[in-house]
Design an enzyme around this catalytic site. Sequence first.
Site, PDB file in Angstrom:
ATOM      1  N   LYS A   1       1.015  -1.235   0.031  1.00 14.71           N
ATOM      2  CA  LYS A   1       0.011   0.171  -0.010  1.00 14.71           C
ATOM      3  C   LYS A   1       0.818   1.279   0.054  1.00 14.71           C
ATOM      4  CE  LYS A   1      -4.178  -1.540   2.213  1.00 14.71           C
ATOM      5  NZ  LYS A   1      -5.266  -1.337   3.245  1.00 14.71           N
TER       6      LYS A   1
ATOM      7  N   ASP B   1     -10.352   3.353   2.434  1.00 12.60           N
ATOM      8  CA  ASP B   1     -10.141   2.864   3.939  1.00 12.60           C
ATOM      9  C   ASP B   1     -10.857   3.622   4.762  1.00 12.60           C
ATOM     10  OD1 ASP B   1      -8.818   0.532   3.006  1.00 12.60           O
ATOM     11  OD2 ASP B   1      -6.873   1.226   3.491  1.00 12.60           O
TER      12      ASP B   1
END
Length: 257
Positions: free
Chosen positions: A47, A83
């Site tokens: 990520k 997220d």
Amino acid sequence: MQNAAFKAAHLPWLYLPLDITQDQVETALDLMKDLPVKGANVTVPYKGVVLPYLDNVEKDARWLGSVNTIYRSGRKLCGTSTDGEGFLRSLGSIRQKLKRSRGLMVGAGGAAKAVAGALAKSGIGSLYLANRTPARAKQLAKSLRNRYRSLEVGLVSISEAEKILPNCDWVVQATSVGLKKGDPSPLSLKRATTSLWVIDLIYHRETAFRRQAKDLGLRNLDGVGMLLHQGALSFELWTGKRAPLRVMRRALLNSLG
Ligand code: ATR
């Protein structure tokens, strides 16, 4: 979940896992540019690794140092993180009650930062942070204070965290404790009052933390909703269509067993 969504939206698309090593990240992204690929999700441990190879990274994702969704703008590859917003959407009606609320976050890693940032953005009043490694919580607190000037951030030890539970509206469990079967709860909830919302970001199984909340009769959520909604937001970025949430939820729950 994504393939079920594509099918429901009558898109002849395919979502495939790409199992790569760190030294293949750049090549994989170059390949994405040349092939008719609409986008990608990025997961642990890449990520943060993908950031320098993207043409554009949205501000929030840059602050997080984390991209979980790549989408195209012409030949350019853009990175964002769904997220935090995925977490907020998973809260349903609790989201309306966040303004000026007080809460506790256990954990100070990547997931904690995404969720703490999203909570700060929604106008919570104060956040207590507790983490096994206090230096990491201190770092997260600094980063939150710099970005959200009106947010009060307090650092507490795990035992102090257990004592301040009666002053909290919610508690978020954002550590990886609970990923493995038989993991203990990172925090005792026995001092909590009945108004406390208990949220565990883990979605793989019912954790000891969440079982404790259930046994105490506390309202609680697991991480399935966050997983669903971060994926739904990715779908919307790639397709420009509304995500078929019910279809996605069913596929997700089936795959989680
Ligand atoms: P993620 O991206 O899932 O957030 P991470 O960035 O590695 O993963 O963060 C993991 C979090 O779980 C951290 O808060 C970590 O605490 P440390 O900063 O002390 O490492 C926490 N964690 C992991 N294992 C733990 C354990 N056995 N007990 C308590 N906390 C733990």
